[in-house]
Design an enzyme around this catalytic site. Structure first.
Site, PDB file in Angstrom:
ATOM      1  N   CYS A  10      81.971  36.820-113.797  1.00 23.42           N
ATOM      2  CA  CYS A  10      81.680  37.658-112.624  1.00 23.42           C
ATOM      3  C   CYS A  10      80.205  38.056-112.595  1.00 23.42           C
ATOM      4  O   CYS A  10      79.584  38.105-111.527  1.00 23.42           O
ATOM      5  CB  CYS A  10      82.550  38.907-112.644  1.00 23.42           C
ATOM      6  SG  CYS A  10      84.315  38.568-112.601  1.00 23.42           S
TER       7      CYS A  10
HETATM    8  C1  BEZ Z   1      84.992  36.700-116.256  1.00 24.73           C
HETATM    9  O1  BEZ Z   1      84.368  37.080-115.276  1.00 24.73           O
HETATM   10  O2  BEZ Z   1      84.426  36.120-117.169  1.00 24.73           O
HETATM   11  C2  BEZ Z   1      86.458  36.924-116.337  1.00 24.73           C
HETATM   12  C3  BEZ Z   1      87.043  37.993-115.683  1.00 24.73           C
HETATM   13  C4  BEZ Z   1      88.418  38.186-115.793  1.00 24.73           C
HETATM   14  C5  BEZ Z   1      89.181  37.315-116.528  1.00 24.73           C
HETATM   15  C6  BEZ Z   1      88.580  36.229-117.154  1.00 24.73           C
HETATM   16  C7  BEZ Z   1      87.206  36.020-117.053  1.00 24.73           C
END
Ligand code: BEZ
Length: 211
Positions: free
Chosen positions: A45
């Protein structure tokens, strides 16, 4: 009711990092991109939000307003923005909705319980100036989105809203397009006086209008 293409995008009022947003009023006569991410302070994210911030001038050029969302609070978004700016080389320059009560996430069906019953998936909604939903894309949490693809689709949506054409596989702005089957050859001769290439009677290739 699920949201479908052509539906009016549900309106809402929400708290964001840029203050209270009344969604339809905020969109005004612009196009819009509403996108969710699963969680603040997570790695994928962080890269996504940083990338969207970097290419925001491309959205501006296309008259598109961008707004993010997760089930985190506005206060959390503000704290996370510092990390995004520090690590991704660009400060976040668009509003993020804080949706801890999942009001907007529910309206837009952004929580897919068989994937995760508390976090939003990676949804993208493109909304036209008529407030209708033009595109929906859903990615899982494990896969960061290709926001250049979102820009590419917006180019297609804006072109095809203006001209009786469709865009072929992997089309990019400036490349040849296709005359829609609903236009017969007589009408096509008026609309496309420069002519076209008939590959098949239903596959007529023409220069992109306006280039
Ligand atoms: C991420 O942004 O890396 C992420 C967020 C939630 C679950 C898995 C990965």
């Amino acid at each position: 009711m699920p949201i479908r293409l052509g539906d009016i995008a549900p309106d809402f009022t929400a708290e964001t990092t840029h203050g209270t947003v009344h969604f339809h009023e905020w969109l005004g006569s612009s196009w819009g991109v509403l996108f969710s991410h699963p969680k603040d302070f997570t790695p994928v994210c962080t890269t996504e939000l940083g990338y969207v911030a970097r290419i925001k001038p491309e959205f501006d050029k296309r008259n598109v307003k961008v707004i993010g969302l997760s089930v985190d609070s506005v206060e959390s978004h503000h704290r996370w923005e510092g990390d995004i700016g520090e690590t991704q080389g660009c400060a976040v320059n668009f509003p993020m909705i804080g949706d801890p009560d999942r009001v907007v996430a529910s309206l837009y069906d952004m929580i897919h319980p068989n994937a995760n019953d508390t976090l939003t998936v990676r949804s993208v909604f493109v909304i036209g100036p008529d407030k209708k939903v033009k595109l929906m894309i859903t990615y899982p949490a494990s896969t960061g989105r290709n926001f250049d693809e979102v820009l590419r689709v917006i180019d297609s949506l804006q072109l095809t809203a203006q001209h009786k054409v469709a865009t072929p596989a992997n089309w990019k702005h400036g490349e040849d397009v296709i005359i829609v089957p609903a236009v017969n050859d007589a009408d096509a001769a008026v609309l496309f006086p420069g002519g076209w290439n008939t590959v098949k009677p239903y596959l007529r290739v023409v220069k992109q209008p306006g280039t």
